[in-house]
Scaffold this motif. Structure first.
Motif, PDB file in Angstrom:
ATOM      1  N   ASN A 112       0.824  -1.209   0.000  1.00 12.47           N
ATOM      2  CA  ASN A 112       0.000   0.000   0.000  1.00 12.47           C
ATOM      3  C   ASN A 112       0.862   1.264   0.000  1.00 12.47           C
ATOM      4  OD1 ASN A 112      -1.729   1.964   2.248  1.00 12.47           O
ATOM      5  ND2 ASN A 112      -2.642   1.412   0.298  1.00 12.47           N
ATOM      6  N   LEU A 153      -4.917  -1.275  -1.513  1.00 11.44           N
ATOM      7  CA  LEU A 153      -5.402  -0.059  -2.193  1.00 11.44           C
ATOM      8  C   LEU A 153      -5.883   1.010  -1.223  1.00 11.44           C
ATOM      9  CD1 LEU A 153      -7.381  -1.593  -5.197  1.00 11.44           C
ATOM     10  CD2 LEU A 153      -4.936  -1.130  -4.985  1.00 11.44           C
ATOM     11  N   ILE A 156      -6.068   5.015  -1.766  1.00 11.02           N
ATOM     12  CA  ILE A 156      -5.858   5.463  -3.153  1.00 11.02           C
ATOM     13  C   ILE A 156      -7.198   6.006  -3.663  1.00 11.02           C
ATOM     14  CG2 ILE A 156      -5.356   4.717  -5.523  1.00 11.02           C
ATOM     15  CD1 ILE A 156      -3.297   2.799  -4.322  1.00 11.02           C
ATOM     16  N   SER A 161      -7.911   5.852  -9.573  1.00  9.89           N
ATOM     17  CA  SER A 161      -7.984   4.396  -9.674  1.00  9.89           C
ATOM     18  C   SER A 161      -7.887   3.886 -11.111  1.00  9.89           C
ATOM     19  CB  SER A 161      -9.263   3.885  -9.014  1.00  9.89           C
ATOM     20  OG  SER A 161     -10.389   4.435  -9.674  1.00  9.89           O
ATOM     21  N   LEU A 164      -4.639   2.342 -11.980  1.00 13.00           N
ATOM     22  CA  LEU A 164      -4.236   1.104 -11.297  1.00 13.00           C
ATOM     23  C   LEU A 164      -4.342  -0.106 -12.208  1.00 13.00           C
ATOM     24  CD1 LEU A 164      -6.253   1.163  -7.953  1.00 13.00           C
ATOM     25  CD2 LEU A 164      -3.762   1.027  -8.144  1.00 13.00           C
TER      26      LEU A 164
END
Ligand code: PGA
Length: 253
Positions: A112, A153, A156, A161, A164
């Motif tokens: 993370n 995650l 975030i 996102s 990602l």
């Protein structure tokens, strides 16, 4: 036509000197003269990153690292920062690979921290999750994958996102020649997508690409990639040979 643009990444692990990397990349460029609808990412060891980036600079192939540190800089002997990776033209970074978790004490919490640092430096993280054989056999693997996704995650924001990438890699399928069946993989990919819906909402969750990894080969790639929630592959062993890796890329496009 797939909803999300496929992304095929080659994780070279601890293979290839710079010299060997040059040969592989040159062969790959010849094998893949015109890839337009698939993102192709090569993840060589740190020592070959700069040279590989140079070689692919006039192509659509991109370069990624296999790990990085979560701090910007400092007294962390042996470590590599996100800024250093950007300095050698990296666009992606694999985080939390099961080998890092197993041999180097990587946890969801370190993943993370690294994911946040990577995104702040404009590196796209490829966040790896996946259960061991024991966890699958005990049937609690869905809870394991769920906590890996949620904890990795954490924090975030939804508006980032879309950058990602997640990789579902069942540990029992990595390097074993035993891939998950397309149905087994799709089941977990759909689960991951539903967790992303909980975190980010439907619209954003639809944008996140989820790769499958674990014994992906030219022979099984097309069927795996045809599943609705499989948006690419993270390829280990089969990425060390140009013709095989190119065949997997073609299966995606
Ligand atoms: P494999 O490795 O393709 O050799 O199974 C996949 C990975 O570890 O990313």
């Amino acid at each position: 036509m797939k909803l999300r643009r496929p992304v095929i990444a080659g994780n070279w692990k601890m293979h290839k000197t710079v010299h060997e990397a040059e040969g592989l990349v040159k062969d790959l460029i010849l094998e893949l003269p015109d890839v337009s609808n698939t993102d192709v990412v090569l993840c060589p060891p740190f020592t070959a990153l700069y040279r590989v980036a140079e070689l692919v600079s006039k192509t659509s192939i991109r370069v990624g690292a296999q790990d990085m540190h979560w701090e910007k800089e400092g007294a962390y002997t042996g470590e590599i920062s996100a800024t250093m990776l950007r300095g050698v033209y990296c666009r992606y970074v694999i985080l939390g690979h099961s080998e890092r978790r197993q041999y180097f004490g990587e946890t969801n919490q370190t993943v993370n921290r690294k994911a946040k640092t990577a995104m702040a430096a404009n590196l796209r993280p490829i966040v790896c999750v996946g259960e061991t054989l024991e966890q699958r056999e005990k049937q609690d693997f869905k809870a394991i994958v769920r906590s890996q996704v949620i904890e990795s995650l954490d924090g975030i924001p939804a508006d980032q996102s879309g950058e990602l990438i997640l990789a579902y890699e069942p540990v029992w399928a990595i390097g074993t020649g035993r891939n998950a069946t397309p149905a087994q993989a799709q089941e977990v990919h759909a689960l991951i997508r539903s967790i992303l819906v909980e975190i980010y909402g439907v619209k954003q969750a639809k944008k996140v690409r989820i790769q499958y990894g674990g014994s992906v080969k030219p022979a099984n790639a097309a069927e795996l990639l045809s599943q609705p929630d499989i948006d690419g592959a993270l390829v280990g062993g089969a990425s060390l040979e140009a013709r095989g890796f190119a065949a997997i890329v073609r299966a995606a496009s």
